[in-house]
Scaffold this active site. Structure first.
Site, PDB file in Angstrom:
ATOM      1  N   ARG A   1      16.413 -16.273   0.134  1.00  0.00           N
ATOM      2  CA  ARG A   1      16.356 -15.358   1.322  1.00  0.00           C
ATOM      3  C   ARG A   1      15.804 -16.329   2.351  1.00  0.00           C
ATOM      4  O   ARG A   1      14.935 -17.290   2.158  1.00  0.00           O
ATOM      5  CB  ARG A   1      15.397 -14.341   1.152  1.00  0.00           C
ATOM      6  CG  ARG A   1      16.274 -13.262   0.176  1.00  0.00           C
ATOM      7  CD  ARG A   1      15.505 -11.931   0.012  1.00  0.00           C
ATOM      8  NE  ARG A   1      14.269 -12.276  -0.597  1.00  0.00           N
ATOM      9  CZ  ARG A   1      13.398 -11.284  -1.062  1.00  0.00           C
ATOM     10  NH1 ARG A   1      13.610 -10.094  -0.619  1.00  0.00           N
ATOM     11  NH2 ARG A   1      12.302 -11.536  -1.846  1.00  0.00           N
TER      12      ARG A   1
ATOM     13  N   LYS B   1       8.915 -13.687   1.905  1.00  0.00           N
ATOM     14  CA  LYS B   1       7.958 -13.534   0.818  1.00  0.00           C
ATOM     15  C   LYS B   1       6.512 -13.952   1.531  1.00  0.00           C
ATOM     16  O   LYS B   1       6.286 -14.615   2.732  1.00  0.00           O
ATOM     17  CB  LYS B   1       8.099 -14.396  -0.256  1.00  0.00           C
ATOM     18  CG  LYS B   1       9.215 -13.803  -0.914  1.00  0.00           C
ATOM     19  CD  LYS B   1       8.885 -12.367  -1.673  1.00  0.00           C
ATOM     20  CE  LYS B   1       8.012 -12.155  -2.472  1.00  0.00           C
ATOM     21  NZ  LYS B   1       7.760 -10.604  -2.676  1.00  0.00           N
TER      22      LYS B   1
ATOM     23  N   TYR C   1       6.645  -9.700   4.334  1.00  0.00           N
ATOM     24  CA  TYR C   1       6.049  -9.028   3.178  1.00  0.00           C
ATOM     25  C   TYR C   1       4.824  -9.815   2.599  1.00  0.00           C
ATOM     26  O   TYR C   1       4.714 -11.123   2.732  1.00  0.00           O
ATOM     27  CB  TYR C   1       7.076  -9.108   2.174  1.00  0.00           C
ATOM     28  CG  TYR C   1       8.292  -8.104   2.023  1.00  0.00           C
ATOM     29  CD1 TYR C   1       7.948  -6.777   2.375  1.00  0.00           C
ATOM     30  CD2 TYR C   1       9.356  -8.677   2.126  1.00  0.00           C
ATOM     31  CE1 TYR C   1       9.150  -5.803   2.446  1.00  0.00           C
ATOM     32  CE2 TYR C   1      10.532  -7.828   2.372  1.00  0.00           C
ATOM     33  CZ  TYR C   1      10.396  -6.483   2.580  1.00  0.00           C
ATOM     34  OH  TYR C   1      11.719  -5.785   2.750  1.00  0.00           O
TER      35      TYR C   1
ATOM     36  N   HIS D   1       1.934  -7.650   0.534  1.00  0.00           N
ATOM     37  CA  HIS D   1       1.562  -7.080  -0.840  1.00  0.00           C
ATOM     38  C   HIS D   1       0.140  -7.767  -1.476  1.00  0.00           C
ATOM     39  O   HIS D   1       0.044  -8.089  -2.233  1.00  0.00           O
ATOM     40  CB  HIS D   1       2.843  -7.640  -1.899  1.00  0.00           C
ATOM     41  CG  HIS D   1       3.936  -7.211  -1.721  1.00  0.00           C
ATOM     42  ND1 HIS D   1       4.490  -5.786  -1.657  1.00  0.00           N
ATOM     43  CD2 HIS D   1       5.257  -7.712  -1.440  1.00  0.00           C
ATOM     44  CE1 HIS D   1       5.579  -5.599  -1.502  1.00  0.00           C
ATOM     45  NE2 HIS D   1       6.316  -7.029  -1.151  1.00  0.00           N
TER      46      HIS D   1
ATOM     47  N   GLU E   1       5.984  -4.282   4.570  1.00  0.00           N
ATOM     48  CA  GLU E   1       5.853  -3.264   3.529  1.00  0.00           C
ATOM     49  C   GLU E   1       4.955  -1.808   3.888  1.00  0.00           C
ATOM     50  O   GLU E   1       5.196  -0.781   3.258  1.00  0.00           O
ATOM     51  CB  GLU E   1       5.432  -3.524   2.288  1.00  0.00           C
ATOM     52  CG  GLU E   1       3.926  -3.767   2.089  1.00  0.00           C
ATOM     53  CD  GLU E   1       3.754  -5.350   2.201  1.00  0.00           C
ATOM     54  OE1 GLU E   1       2.392  -5.792   1.963  1.00  0.00           O
ATOM     55  OE2 GLU E   1       4.772  -5.971   2.928  1.00  0.00           O
TER      56      GLU E   1
ATOM     57  N   ASP F   1       5.348  -6.336  -7.437  1.00  0.00           N
ATOM     58  CA  ASP F   1       4.798  -6.872  -6.158  1.00  0.00           C
ATOM     59  C   ASP F   1       3.375  -6.276  -5.961  1.00  0.00           C
ATOM     60  O   ASP F   1       2.459  -6.847  -5.214  1.00  0.00           O
ATOM     61  CB  ASP F   1       5.539  -6.745  -4.919  1.00  0.00           C
ATOM     62  CG  ASP F   1       6.652  -7.948  -5.029  1.00  0.00           C
ATOM     63  OD1 ASP F   1       6.410  -8.977  -5.256  1.00  0.00           O
ATOM     64  OD2 ASP F   1       8.019  -7.444  -4.506  1.00  0.00           O
TER      65      ASP F   1
END
Length: 371
Positions: A15, A75, A94, A96, A118, A270
């Protein structure tokens, strides 16, 4: 503002933070964009596509990280990327963080301003930047489960939907949120015997109304989880506590009671995973077995379908990217409490309460830093 888009470096992550169309919008708003060479290769976007959208193409990731005022990724930054973060630099991706104290420590030490997709919220109480990838992951979970139930891949040798005269696979979905809803859609579409377990009765009513009697709804108790997981061919874990570590709903002992060749797919990995036996895997080595039960725990599942995932993600993230670029992070967060909820680390402080509680570190209200 100079907005940077580095190429993702997580294993088999294809991505990209911004599509060419999104870069064009950024430039139209009067900003500049710098994109690492081949960053969009995984979604079929060439460097020429980005150049036509108005971006400068950088030969290396270090050039992007060194020059950009805001970094837009997909990510969480890997260790090599975290080492390139600068004080005051804005990172939008993101993160996490709850199950990842090493990353939290590095982000705190960097002095950067780190906003996590998130934990950005919506007026309705949803998670609008997590939802698109949860939709993808929920659907992929059923595909992955069906694949690994095949005997050639270590499974029982069961077809999800069965055939006339042969019963279908029993699929249990833990959690009736976005992941669960899309997993149910796929599993019912393949004519499996589907059960969903959730502790929210309103969620169960919504699912009952949406899917009708084809779906079996169960209120979550320890007894219910033990009964239905032990009898399942495929279990999909889609539970979420925003920003926090996922609850461990399935114990190792319960995994041991499942039939050999059964499959569990931990979409919550995740955030640490909801199976006690889970550990993060990659698209290169996606599965492992515990007591004969196959575990699929890929931490970036939507990266397996990067075109679909990137465009779905950009549809949700672009308005926030533009707000941050147009106003700067302090004004943008002051104006939008929902975007402010995404601030996890800033100027050496942890500003997400669930992360601070999970890791036992001091917490500072985001509003205090914005002010």
């Amino acid at each position: 503002m100079l907005v940077g888009v580095p190429k993702e470096i997580k294993v088999l992550e294809h991505r990209v933070g911004l599509t060419p169309a999104s870069v064009r919008e950024v430039v139209h708003h009067g900003h500049q964009a710098i994109v690492e060479r081949d960053a969009g290769q995984g979604i079929g976007a060439s460097d020429d596509d980005y150049a036509r959208a108005g971006a400068t193409i950088a030969a290396t990731a270090s050039e992007v990280w060194a020059k950009a005022q805001m970094i837009v990724k997909v990510k969480e930054p890997q260790a090599a990327e975290r080492a390139m973060l600068k004080p005051g630099q804005l990172l939008f991706t993101y993160l996490h963080l709850a199950p990842d104290p090493g990353q939290t420590k590095d982000l705190v030490a960097s002095g950067a301003v780190c906003i996590a997709y998130e934990t950005v919220t919506s007026p309705s109480g949803g998670l609008p930047l997590l939802a698109p990838m949860s939709e993808v992951a929920g659907r992929m979970a059923v595909q992955a489960g069906a694949h690994y139930l095949e005997k050639a891949h270590g499974g029982k040798g069961i077809l999800l939907g069965g055939v006339p005269g042969v019963e279908p696979a029993r699929v249990v979905v833990l959690g009736g949120g976005v992941v669960g809803t899309h997993a149910i859609t796929m599993a019912l579409g393949l004519e499996a015997d589907v059960w969903v377990i959730d502790r929210n009765t309103e969620a169960l009513r919504r699912l009952w109304a949406q899917f009708g009697p084809a779906l079996n709804t169960v209120f979550s108790t320890r007894d219910a989880i033990e009964k239905h997981v032990a009898a399942a061919d495929l279990v999909i874990g889609g539970v979420l506590v925003p920003g926090a570590s996922a609850p461990k709903l399935v114990s190792r002992e319960l995994i041991g009671r499942m039939e050999r060749g059964s499959v569990v797919v931990d979409v919550a990995i995740d955030q640490g995973g909801c199976f006690e036996t889970s550990r993060a895997t990659t698209h290169a080595e996606p599965v492992f077995a515990v007591d004969g039960v196959i575990h699929y725990c890929v931490a970036n599942m939507p990266g397996g379908v990067p075109r679909t995932s990137t465009y779905a993600l950009n549809n949700a993230t672009l308005p926030f990217v533009l707000a941050l670029a147009d106003k700067g992070w302090k004004e943008a967060l002051a104006d939008d409490a929902h975007l402010r909820a995404g601030l996890n680390v800033a100027m050496g402080k942890v500003t997400c309460r669930p992360v601070a509680e999970a890791q036992g570190v001091p917490f500072v209200e985001a509003a205090a830093l914005v002010a």
